[in-house]
Scaffold this motif. Structure first.
Motif, mmCIF file in Angstrom:
data_model
loop_
_atom_site.group_PDB
_atom_site.id
_atom_site.type_symbol
_atom_site.label_atom_id
_atom_site.label_comp_id
_atom_site.label_asym_id
_atom_site.label_seq_id
_atom_site.Cartn_x
_atom_site.Cartn_y
_atom_site.Cartn_z
ATOM 1 N N ALA A 1 0.838 -1.208 0.000
ATOM 2 C CA ALA A 1 0.000 0.000 0.000
ATOM 3 C C ALA A 1 0.872 1.257 0.000
ATOM 4 O O ALA A 1 0.611 2.210 -0.745
ATOM 5 N N GLU A 2 1.919 1.245 0.811
ATOM 6 C CA GLU A 2 2.830 2.388 0.859
ATOM 7 C C GLU A 2 3.471 2.625 -0.508
ATOM 8 O O GLU A 2 3.601 3.769 -0.953
ATOM 9 N N ASN A 3 3.855 1.553 -1.184
ATOM 10 C CA ASN A 3 4.472 1.692 -2.511
ATOM 11 C C ASN A 3 3.527 2.328 -3.520
ATOM 12 O O ASN A 3 3.967 3.067 -4.406
ATOM 13 N N ILE A 4 2.236 2.050 -3.391
ATOM 14 C CA ILE A 4 1.253 2.655 -4.299
ATOM 15 C C ILE A 4 1.231 4.172 -4.118
ATOM 16 O O ILE A 4 1.310 4.935 -5.088
ATOM 17 N N ILE A 5 1.149 4.624 -2.868
ATOM 18 C CA ILE A 5 1.127 6.069 -2.597
ATOM 19 C C ILE A 5 2.473 6.695 -2.952
ATOM 20 O O ILE A 5 2.531 7.755 -3.586
ATOM 21 N N ASN A 6 3.570 6.030 -2.566
ATOM 22 C CA ASN A 6 4.893 6.589 -2.862
ATOM 23 C C ASN A 6 5.155 6.672 -4.362
ATOM 24 O O ASN A 6 5.808 7.603 -4.830
ATOM 25 N N SER A 7 4.636 5.724 -5.117
ATOM 26 C CA SER A 7 4.799 5.758 -6.570
ATOM 27 C C SER A 7 4.139 7.014 -7.151
ATOM 28 O O SER A 7 4.709 7.681 -8.024
#
Length: 123
Positions: A45-51
């Protein structure tokens, strides 16, 4: 008439970088969010926002269109929609933080559309 272009200057990019550096999808009692069920889900989930944040931060332009802005967030929302509703809700709250950084006061129903499939405020 509101401008169709958003400022993407160093002050904005600095605020985005600060948000990107934060650990995301952890418990937040103020938002009644208990955190992800496990670390793999949290990282995904964090990777989605960070992307999405990286796309804004690495944009070579100091301005970009609202259309581009919303298309970047829509990609993230589409990915978050495959997760539990709690992660989708928390992801949308991160999107609201991004909107605040860009001084966007309203999603014009987009966040509701992405979350519920329609905008309840328009019915």
């Amino acid at each position: 008439m509101e401008s169709k272009m958003l400022s993407n200057g160093s002050d904005v990019k600095e605020a985005l970088q600060e948000l990107k550096s934060q650990k995301k999808f952890i418990e937040d009692r103020a938002l009644f969010y208990s955190g992800t069920p496990d670390e793999l889900t949290r990282i995904a989930a964090e990777n989605i926002i960070n992307s999405a944040l990286v796309k804004f931060i690495e944009s070579p332009s100091d301005k970009f269109s609202k259309k581009e802005f919303w298309s970047i967030l829509k990609v993230a929302a589409t990915q978050l929609a495959k997760m539990d509703s709690e992660e989708m809700d928390r992801g949308l709250s991160y999107m609201e933080e991004i909107m605040d950084i860009y001084k966007i006061e309203s999603s014009d129903g987009r966040l509701n559309e992405w979350r519920y499939g329609f905008d309840p405020s328009s019915h």
